[in-house]
Structures are given as C-alpha cells and as structure tokens.
Design an enzyme around this catalytic site. Structure first.
Site, PDB file in Angstrom:
ATOM      1  N   GLU A 149       0.855  -1.196   0.000  1.00 51.72           N
ATOM      2  CA  GLU A 149       0.000   0.000   0.000  1.00 51.72           C
ATOM      3  C   GLU A 149       0.888   1.243   0.000  1.00 51.72           C
ATOM      4  OE1 GLU A 149      -2.618  -0.218   3.367  1.00 51.72           O
ATOM      5  OE2 GLU A 149      -3.506  -2.107   2.661  1.00 51.72           O
ATOM      6  N   PRO A 150       0.307   2.410  -0.269  1.00 47.17           N
ATOM      7  CA  PRO A 150       1.138   3.616  -0.255  1.00 47.17           C
ATOM      8  C   PRO A 150       1.870   3.803   1.085  1.00 47.17           C
ATOM      9  CG  PRO A 150      -0.980   4.091  -1.251  1.00 47.17           C
ATOM     10  CD  PRO A 150      -1.064   2.683  -0.739  1.00 47.17           C
ATOM     11  N   ALA A 152       2.320   1.227   3.357  1.00 48.57           N
ATOM     12  CA  ALA A 152       2.696  -0.087   3.902  1.00 48.57           C
ATOM     13  C   ALA A 152       3.481  -0.871   2.870  1.00 48.57           C
ATOM     14  CB  ALA A 152       1.447  -0.860   4.334  1.00 48.57           C
ATOM     15  N   SER A 154       7.619  -2.185   3.225  1.00 50.88           N
ATOM     16  CA  SER A 154       8.388  -3.184   3.981  1.00 50.88           C
ATOM     17  C   SER A 154       7.598  -3.650   5.200  1.00 50.88           C
ATOM     18  CB  SER A 154       9.723  -2.573   4.432  1.00 50.88           C
ATOM     19  OG  SER A 154      10.478  -2.214   3.301  1.00 50.88           O
ATOM     20  N   GLU A 269       7.831 -15.848  -3.801  1.00 48.59           N
ATOM     21  CA  GLU A 269       8.520 -14.761  -4.502  1.00 48.59           C
ATOM     22  C   GLU A 269      10.018 -14.863  -4.262  1.00 48.59           C
ATOM     23  OE1 GLU A 269       6.771 -11.039  -3.143  1.00 48.59           O
ATOM     24  OE2 GLU A 269       6.334 -10.625  -5.250  1.00 48.59           O
ATOM     25  N   GLN A 363      29.977  -2.184 -18.940  1.00 47.45           N
ATOM     26  CA  GLN A 363      31.326  -1.608 -18.940  1.00 47.45           C
ATOM     27  C   GLN A 363      32.234  -2.352 -19.927  1.00 47.45           C
ATOM     28  OE1 GLN A 363      31.759   1.097 -17.376  1.00 47.45           O
ATOM     29  NE2 GLN A 363      33.941   1.393 -17.754  1.00 47.45           N
ATOM     30  N   GLY A 366      31.660  -1.300 -23.414  1.00 46.25           N
ATOM     31  CA  GLY A 366      31.925   0.106 -23.732  1.00 46.25           C
ATOM     32  C   GLY A 366      30.668   0.804 -24.243  1.00 46.25           C
ATOM     33  N   GLY A 391      10.479  -7.834  -0.988  1.00 45.31           N
ATOM     34  CA  GLY A 391      11.298  -7.541   0.201  1.00 45.31           C
ATOM     35  C   GLY A 391      12.626  -6.952  -0.238  1.00 45.31           C
ATOM     36  N   THR A 392      12.934  -5.746   0.246  1.00 42.38           N
ATOM     37  CA  THR A 392      14.159  -5.060  -0.187  1.00 42.38           C
ATOM     38  C   THR A 392      15.398  -5.788   0.355  1.00 42.38           C
ATOM     39  OG1 THR A 392      14.221  -3.677   1.787  1.00 42.38           O
ATOM     40  CG2 THR A 392      12.955  -2.820  -0.088  1.00 42.38           C
TER      41      THR A 392
HETATM   42  C1  LIG Z   1       8.065  -3.102 -10.303  1.00 43.79           C
HETATM   43  C2  LIG Z   1       7.484  -3.472  -8.968  1.00 43.79           C
HETATM   44  C3  LIG Z   1       6.533  -4.490  -8.900  1.00 43.79           C
HETATM   45  C4  LIG Z   1       5.939  -4.811  -7.675  1.00 43.79           C
HETATM   46  N1  LIG Z   1       4.960  -5.769  -7.627  1.00 43.79           N
HETATM   47  C5  LIG Z   1       4.272  -5.972  -6.470  1.00 43.79           C
HETATM   48  C6  LIG Z   1       3.143  -6.858  -6.433  1.00 43.79           C
HETATM   49  O1  LIG Z   1       2.805  -7.485  -7.433  1.00 43.79           O
HETATM   50  N2  LIG Z   1       2.447  -6.990  -5.276  1.00 43.79           N
HETATM   51  C7  LIG Z   1       2.799  -6.308  -4.129  1.00 43.79           C
HETATM   52  O2  LIG Z   1       2.120  -6.460  -3.128  1.00 43.79           O
HETATM   53  N3  LIG Z   1       3.869  -5.460  -4.136  1.00 43.79           N
HETATM   54  C8  LIG Z   1       4.611  -5.276  -5.265  1.00 43.79           C
HETATM   55  N4  LIG Z   1       5.678  -4.407  -5.296  1.00 43.79           N
HETATM   56  C9  LIG Z   1       5.994  -3.655  -4.084  1.00 43.79           C
HETATM   57  C10 LIG Z   1       7.296  -4.051  -3.406  1.00 43.79           C
HETATM   58  O3  LIG Z   1       7.151  -5.301  -2.778  1.00 43.79           O
HETATM   59  C11 LIG Z   1       7.643  -2.911  -2.433  1.00 43.79           C
HETATM   60  O4  LIG Z   1       8.032  -1.811  -3.229  1.00 43.79           O
HETATM   61  C12 LIG Z   1       8.727  -3.292  -1.462  1.00 43.79           C
HETATM   62  O5  LIG Z   1       8.269  -4.246  -0.540  1.00 43.79           O
HETATM   63  C13 LIG Z   1       9.267  -2.078  -0.693  1.00 43.79           C
HETATM   64  O6  LIG Z   1       8.247  -1.298  -0.166  1.00 43.79           O
HETATM   65  P1  LIG Z   1       8.269   0.279  -0.405  1.00 43.79           P
HETATM   66  O7  LIG Z   1       8.430   0.526  -1.854  1.00 43.79           O
HETATM   67  O8  LIG Z   1       7.077   0.866   0.245  1.00 43.79           O
HETATM   68  O9  LIG Z   1       9.571   0.811   0.325  1.00 43.79           O
HETATM   69  P2  LIG Z   1       9.731   1.162   1.876  1.00 43.79           P
HETATM   70  O10 LIG Z   1       9.267   0.037   2.718  1.00 43.79           O
HETATM   71  O11 LIG Z   1       9.150   2.509   2.135  1.00 43.79           O
HETATM   72  O12 LIG Z   1      11.303   1.252   2.003  1.00 43.79           O
HETATM   73  C14 LIG Z   1      12.067   2.411   1.626  1.00 43.79           C
HETATM   74  C15 LIG Z   1      13.528   2.143   2.023  1.00 43.79           C
HETATM   75  O13 LIG Z   1      13.621   1.979   3.443  1.00 43.79           O
HETATM   76  C16 LIG Z   1      14.234   0.751   3.740  1.00 43.79           C
HETATM   77  N5  LIG Z   1      13.683   0.186   4.970  1.00 43.79           N
HETATM   78  C17 LIG Z   1      12.372   0.014   5.307  1.00 43.79           C
HETATM   79  N6  LIG Z   1      12.276  -0.575   6.499  1.00 43.79           N
HETATM   80  C18 LIG Z   1      13.535  -0.827   6.921  1.00 43.79           C
HETATM   81  C19 LIG Z   1      14.104  -1.441   8.073  1.00 43.79           C
HETATM   82  N7  LIG Z   1      13.344  -1.951   9.048  1.00 43.79           N
HETATM   83  N8  LIG Z   1      15.459  -1.498   8.184  1.00 43.79           N
HETATM   84  C20 LIG Z   1      16.254  -1.014   7.189  1.00 43.79           C
HETATM   85  N9  LIG Z   1      15.773  -0.424   6.075  1.00 43.79           N
HETATM   86  C21 LIG Z   1      14.442  -0.340   5.946  1.00 43.79           C
HETATM   87  C22 LIG Z   1      13.949  -0.146   2.545  1.00 43.79           C
HETATM   88  O14 LIG Z   1      14.848  -1.228   2.462  1.00 43.79           O
HETATM   89  C23 LIG Z   1      14.070   0.841   1.408  1.00 43.79           C
HETATM   90  O15 LIG Z   1      15.435   1.005   1.075  1.00 43.79           O
HETATM   91  C24 LIG Z   1       6.326  -4.113  -6.495  1.00 43.79           C
HETATM   92  C25 LIG Z   1       7.317  -3.106  -6.576  1.00 43.79           C
HETATM   93  C26 LIG Z   1       7.873  -2.786  -7.786  1.00 43.79           C
HETATM   94  C27 LIG Z   1       8.906  -1.686  -7.837  1.00 43.79           C
END
Ligand SMILES: Cc1cc2nc3c(=O)[nH]c(=O)nc-3n(C[C@H](O)[C@H](O)[C@H](O)COP(=O)(O)OP(=O)(O)OC[C@H]3O[C@@H](n4cnc5c(N)ncnc54)[C@H](O)[C@@H]3O)c2cc1C
Length: 408
Positions: A149-150, A152, A154, A269, A363, A366, A391-392
């Site tokens: 979500e916007p 929600a 990580s 995933e 790289q 080139g 998951g990042t």
């Molecule tokens: C192309 C694409 C396709 C996607 N497809 C799907 C899908 O099909 N279904 C779905 O549900 N989601 C999907 N996603 C969403 C994706 O899973 C989320 O973007 C991802 O989980 C990260 O959430 P966020 O973008 O809100 O970043 P945030 O959670 O806001 O994180 C921002 C930064 O803060 C860091 N951070 C956050 N918490 C911590 C912590 N506790 N400790 C250290 N660092 C932290 C993160 O690692 C990141 O670097 C997709 C995303 C993309 C880009």
C-alpha cells in the site's frame, strides 16, 4: 544436485527455443508499450505445458475440499508448487531463468499472475479455486497479488490500512494498493486487508475481487525505470463488496497461522526471484565473454587486459554462486527444508549480483553496452527491481540476521 537432469535439460532447451522464436522478436514492442505481454503469457503457459501442470493439483485440491476435507492450507502440493510445473521447483527455476535471460518483465507478469492463483489454491475454498485459481492457471484470466500500500511497503502487515468489514454474508473492502504487478490489466485480484470487526478482527486476510465488481478500480500503468514489459499499477477499493466465499483462509485462525498463504506467496517470490536473477547474470556473462574475446583494442582482444579479465572472473564467480543457490533452494523446497534464512540469502545475493554483473557487462561492452541495440542496458534496468520487490535488500539482511541470532 549441481547439474540439470535430462528432463530439466529438455525443459531448458524447449524454453530457450520458445523464447528465441516468440519472445525475442517481441521485445522492442513490449519495451515501448506497443504490445502488452498477456498474449505471450498465454502462449508461454499453454505451449510449454505450464497450464496443464498447474491445473492438475488445483483440480485435485478442489475435489478434496468438495469431498469434505477441511478448508485448511494444503501443506504439500499447493504452497510449494507455485509455478513449479506440478511441484518440481527446479523445473520452475529453469523456466524462469530462461525467460528472464530475455525478458525479466514477462517473468514478473508470470509470477504475479500464478502467485495470485497459488494464494487462492493454498487456502481458498473449492468454489474460489474453481472460479479463480483454475482460470488463472489455464491462462484464461490474469491474476494480481496485492499486498503493498502507499503507507505499507516493507512493513506490509503492521501498517496495512486496507480494511475488510464483515457485512451480511460478505465483506466490504476499502483502501488502496500500489506497485501491484498486472494491476492495470488483471481480471482477478488477491487483495490483502485487515478485518475490521467481528471474528478475526485486526488480522490480515486475503480476499478475491474481480474486475468489474462495483467499487474496484485500477490506475494506469506506472512509468518505471525498467520492467517496461510488466505493467504495474494501483488498485482503489471504495465499498467493494465481495461474497463470503471470496475470503481466502479462515477468520478465526490466529495471525501467524492464518497468514500462512501470504507467507507462502512471499516465500514463493523469494524462491523464484533468485532464478530470475540467475537468468540475467547468465546472459550478461555469456555476452561479455563473447565480446571480450572478439573485440580488439591496442591490437589485442580486450579479454587479454587484466582489468577486463578480472572482471570476467568475478562475474563467473557470481554466476557459479547464484546457480548453486538456485539449486540449493530447489533442493530444499523439494524436501520441505526451505526456511526464511535460505530464501533471503538467495534472494539477496542473486539480486545484488544481477545488478553488479549487468553493470560490469555494460562496462565491458563500452559504448555499445550503453545502447539499446544490445540487451544489456535493459537487463541492468530490469535487474534493479529485484533489490526492491519481494522484500528489499535491507529486509532480507534483517531476516537473515534474525534467523541466525535467534538460534543462540
Ligand atoms: C516493479 C514493482 C513491482 C511490484 N509488484 C508488487 C506486487 O505485485 N504486489 C505487491 O504487493 N507489491 C509489489 N511491489 C511492491 C514491493 O514489494 C515494495 O516496493 C517493497 O516491498 C518495498 O516497499 P516500499 O516501496 O514501500 O519501500 P519502503 O518500505 O518505504 O522502504 C524504503 C527504504 O527503506 C528501507 N527500509 C524500510 N524498512 C527498513 C528497516 N526496518 N530497516 C532497514 N531499512 C528499511 C527499505 O529497504 C528501502 O530502502 C512491487 C514493486 C515494484 C517496484
């Protein structure tokens, strides 16, 4: 364990031939948005037998449930099969690796759609499996799996705002989802929402919604750095009513247990993404070795220069390690030994190396590597998403650290 068996090798050859014939010529149109990926998805699933392999276990599960077996997650075939071609995770890895050598976006379209069907199959009732999961597996319908979500990302569970309010014999959904793969064009959505009141209040559950239901709208495809061949978008829920049988799982189950289908899909995933990254790494290494041997400067192949040779050696090391992790994941999945530590290790390593190796490949090439005439710049832009989606990197590190410290 470290080599493909005959069936897996045949699968690899068949998918590579299919990609050369059907996918490679379509990449420019997919990349510019002139062509959507869904006809190709249908062709891929039917031509390569994926549809057939997925429908069988889903049919069997529906029959079991119709026969009165309790509606609880099916421990074996449902959660582990995923795009597993009837439960063989190595075949799934081979399939995804091959697709992602050419189009990681089509790989994402596939895992998002099948992931939606898998979540429904793992914990849904017979009617939901027949109405929603099986049409997705037959490639007649496109699925989307909507957790983020916007507010929600990580912290998808803790910060979730989308609410499901019990209402007579159904639920009313309100909220918003974002970054959802396939959302702009999907027919069926597995939507995660917090139960607002009554049994299970406060817990997160999945609900199936269909395009065309009143109160469900989707936004246009987002403009992204990469994965141009995988439409991503928002879902808006305004008093969207779904029938009770569209609840996936049970209301009264405790949070840790009841979210098992969500965790299955998240683990899924994390287990398929390493294979997708392996496809990028493998292609980049192959292209780079070929180019470095052929391209001459200062009267010698550039592979003779230590600066390039050492880069190639490190890329080869990444390829070997990534391949071993993908094999180990499949091995662990098949024996029920998959855990969060291993899934996160593989996802983290393979995603980091897909980015690093694709940058090195550019790289080595080139100026040519920087152009869109070669596949490398696309693979590099596409690789980046694997450090974020599912998951990042930071969340994977956290998961690994928690797993190893909690042992003590
Ligand atoms: C192309 C694409 C396709 C996607 N497809 C799907 C899908 O099909 N279904 C779905 O549900 N989601 C999907 N996603 C969403 C994706 O899973 C989320 O973007 C991802 O989980 C990260 O959430 P966020 O973008 O809100 O970043 P945030 O959670 O806001 O994180 C921002 C930064 O803060 C860091 N951070 C956050 N918490 C911590 C912590 N506790 N400790 C250290 N660092 C932290 C993160 O690692 C990141 O670097 C997709 C995303 C993309 C880009």
């Amino acid at each position: 364990m470290f080599e493909l068996d005959e069936t897996q090798q045949l699968m690899q050859d068949a998918v590579r031939a299919w990609c050369e014939r059907e996918l490679v010529p379509a990449v420019p149109a997919l990349e510019t948005g002139k062509q959507l990926p869904y006809e190709l998805l249908r062709a891929l699933m039917t031509d390569l037998g994926l549809a057939e392999a997925l429908v069988g276990p889903a049919e069997r599960r529906a029959i079991k449930l119709e026969g009165g077996v309790e509606n609880e997650p099916d421990s074996g075939e449902s959660s582990d099969s995923g795009p597993g071609l009837g439960g063989d995770p190595m075949l799934a890895s081979v399939l995804l690796k091959e697709i992602c050598r050419v189009s990681p976006g089509l790989g994402m379209v596939l895992i998002a759609s099948v992931g939606c069907g898998t979540a429904i199959q793992a914990a849904g009732g017979a009617k939901a499996i027949r109405d929603y999961a099986i049409p997705i597996f037959r490639a007649e319908k496109i699925g989307a799996w909507a957790l983020t979500e916007p507010g929600a990302g990580s912290d998808a569970f803790g910060s979730m705002r989308t609410a499901a309010k019990p209402d007579g014999d159904g639920f009313v959904l309100n909220g918003q989802k974002t970054f959802i793969s396939n959302a702009p064009y999907a027919d069926i959505f597995a939507i995660y929402a917090r139960v607002a009141s009554g049994d299970g209040a406060g817990a997160v559950r999945a609900f199936v919604a269909e395009r065309g239901m009143s109160g469900l709208e989707t936004g246009p495809p987002m403009r992204k750095m990469g994965l141009h061949d995988s439409p991503t978008g928002e879902i808006f829920l305004n008093d969207c009513r779904v029938p009770a049988e569209n609840l996936i799982g049970r209301l009264e189950a405790k949070r840790a247990a009841d979210s098992s289908s969500t965790l299955d899909t998240l683990n899924l995933e994390r287990t398929v993404m390493p294979a997708m990254c392996l496809g990028i790494i493998e292609r980049c290494v192959e292209e780079s070795v070929r180019y470095a041997v052929e391209r001459e400067q200062f009267g010698r192949p550039i592979a003779d220069f230590q600066g390039i040779a050492f880069k190639l050696a490190r890329m080869e090391l990444a390829l070997e390690n990534a391949r071993n992790l993908v094999f180990k994941l499949a091995w662990a999945q098949q024996r029920g030994k998959l855990d969060a530590r291993l899934a996160s290790l593989a996802k983290l390593y393979c995603a980091e190396q897909a980015v690093a190796v694709s940058l090195d490949a550019i790289q080595i090439h080139g100026g040519a590597g920087y152009t869109a005439d070669l596949p490398l710049e696309k693979l590099m832009r596409d690789a980046k998403v694997f450090e974020i989606g599912g998951g990042t990197n930071e969340i994977q590190l956290q998961t690994i650290a928690r797993a190893i410290t909690s042992r003590r």
